[in-house]
Design an enzyme around this catalytic site. Structure first.
Site, PDB file in Angstrom:
ATOM      1  N   ASP A  85       0.823  -1.215   0.000  1.00  0.00           N
ATOM      2  CA  ASP A  85       0.000   0.000   0.000  1.00  0.00           C
ATOM      3  C   ASP A  85       0.855   1.263   0.000  1.00  0.00           C
ATOM      4  OD1 ASP A  85       0.940  -0.408   2.566  1.00  0.00           O
ATOM      5  OD2 ASP A  85      -1.030  -0.720   3.456  1.00  0.00           O
ATOM      6  N   HIS A 123      -7.564  -4.494  10.195  1.00  0.00           N
ATOM      7  CA  HIS A 123      -7.264  -4.269   8.775  1.00  0.00           C
ATOM      8  C   HIS A 123      -5.934  -4.915   8.389  1.00  0.00           C
ATOM      9  CE1 HIS A 123      -5.112  -0.346   9.954  1.00  0.00           C
ATOM     10  NE2 HIS A 123      -4.240  -0.898   9.139  1.00  0.00           N
ATOM     11  N   GLU A 148      -9.873  -1.739   5.209  1.00  0.00           N
ATOM     12  CA  GLU A 148     -10.568  -1.451   6.465  1.00  0.00           C
ATOM     13  C   GLU A 148     -11.838  -2.303   6.574  1.00  0.00           C
ATOM     14  OE1 GLU A 148      -9.263   0.165   8.734  1.00  0.00           O
ATOM     15  OE2 GLU A 148      -8.122   1.898   8.039  1.00  0.00           O
ATOM     16  N   ASP A 188      -7.846  -2.498  14.277  1.00  0.00           N
ATOM     17  CA  ASP A 188      -9.234  -2.789  13.898  1.00  0.00           C
ATOM     18  C   ASP A 188      -9.346  -4.024  12.987  1.00  0.00           C
ATOM     19  OD1 ASP A 188      -8.161  -1.818  11.551  1.00  0.00           O
ATOM     20  OD2 ASP A 188      -9.676  -0.278  11.213  1.00  0.00           O
TER      21      ASP A 188
HETATM   22  C1  GLP Z   1      -0.685   0.540   8.538  1.00  0.00           C
HETATM   23  C2  GLP Z   1      -0.353  -0.313   7.327  1.00  0.00           C
HETATM   24  C3  GLP Z   1      -0.565  -1.772   7.592  1.00  0.00           C
HETATM   25  C4  GLP Z   1       0.089  -2.179   8.903  1.00  0.00           C
HETATM   26  C5  GLP Z   1      -0.527  -1.389  10.029  1.00  0.00           C
HETATM   27  C6  GLP Z   1       0.038  -1.755  11.388  1.00  0.00           C
HETATM   28  O1  GLP Z   1      -2.017   0.864   8.633  1.00  0.00           O
HETATM   29  N1  GLP Z   1      -1.124   0.067   6.175  1.00  0.00           N
HETATM   30  O2  GLP Z   1      -0.022  -2.525   6.525  1.00  0.00           O
HETATM   31  O3  GLP Z   1      -0.083  -3.549   9.114  1.00  0.00           O
HETATM   32  O4  GLP Z   1      -0.258  -0.019   9.786  1.00  0.00           O
HETATM   33  O5  GLP Z   1       1.216  -1.049  11.649  1.00  0.00           O
HETATM   34  P1  GLP Z   1       2.202  -1.353  12.818  1.00  0.00           P
HETATM   35  O6  GLP Z   1       2.937  -2.577  12.445  1.00  0.00           O
HETATM   36  O7  GLP Z   1       3.098  -0.163  12.900  1.00  0.00           O
HETATM   37  O8  GLP Z   1       1.389  -1.530  14.053  1.00  0.00           O
END
Ligand code: GLP
Length: 240
Positions: free
Chosen positions: A66, A136, A141, A134
């Site tokens: 992404d 995702h 989402e 959440d």
């Molecule tokens: C973002 C990314 C996700 C990732 C999430 C969790 O929203 N788009 O791909 O899994 O953050 O991030 P973290 O690993 O920093 O908790």
């Protein structure tokens, strides 16, 4: 789904070894990569293994999940910048074979051809995922259709709040992103998901114990044939 529980160092090392195995069997394999803090130690382990000569990335191709809409690849919160800083600059990869969705310019045209481009490279051999509080995955989402391909997504309020810790101010967090869809992710041959910390506990519970529903995007992984969930004790705490 398989589950492995250990501390961050242990699970990161195990995931890195899974990647190394795939690359050493198929040197021109395709890696699916994620951003966020969760995979950071995995990337450090891969860079270390590369320096030690245990793996080479010279024929590997990568596709990231992404990118924020509105951020240039040179912006320090863009996911292209993250990947360069945390992995690509430290390994012997050919950057022309690294793909990150674009967040500016003709980002829509690039997003629309992303799934075909992945298929043209032969499909993703191993995909790493983090997870949002959440539930995702990538920026899919709650409510995202299970059959979605790469698309533009609105970020949930909770995701904007979670991710604001990395920006100077919450007002700077983009509200939209381009993201691989849930079906795009499911197309990967092998999936590993990493989750650490108490704020992931509910998402991990829903993933492992809850029903498969579009309200919990990660629950689609229940149907994947080769998916392993790696978590620390805190992320696993509601499951026990
Ligand atoms: C973002 C990314 C996700 C990732 C999430 C969790 O929203 N788009 O791909 O899994 O953050 O991030 P973290 O690993 O920093 O908790």
């Amino acid at each position: 789904m398989k589950v492995v529980v250990g501390n961050n160092e242990q699970i990161s090392k195990l995931i890195a070894e899974e990647f190394i195995k795939v690359i050493n069997v198929k040197p021109n394999c395709v890696l699916g990569l994620a951003t966020g803090t969760s995979p950071l130690q995995v990337y450090a382990e891969l860079a270390k293994a590369n320096k030690e000569g245990r793996v080479t990335f010279k024929d590997v191709a990568t596709f990231n999940l992404d990118e924020y809409i509105g951020l240039e690849g040179t912006h320090n919160q863009s996911y292209r910048y993250f990947m360069n800083e945390n992995l690509f600059n430290h390994i012997d990869i050919n950057k022309d074979r690294t793909h990150v969705l674009k967040g500016t310019g003709d980002y829509l045209a690039y997003a629309n051809q992303y799934d075909k481009l992945i298929a043209d490279f032969g499909g993703i051999d191993i995909q790493i995922l983090g997870i949002g509080s959440d539930g995702h995955i990538a920026f899919n989402e709650p409510g995202t259709p299970f059959n979605s391909l790469t698309h533009v997504a609105e970020l949930a309020e909770s995701t904007i709040v979670d991710n604001s810790r990395l920006f100077n101010d919450i007002s700077e967090v983009p509200t939209k992103a381009v993201t691989m869809g849930l079906q795009s992710i499911m197309n990967a041959r092998k999936i590993v998901l990493i989750a650490t910390g108490k704020n992931k506990a509910k998402a991990i519970y829903n993933l492992l114990k809850g029903p498969k529903t579009e309200e919990v995007p990660c629950s689609i992984l229940q149907d994947h044939k080769d998916c392993t969930i790696y978590c620390d004790e805190d992320a696993y705490s509601l499951v026990k």
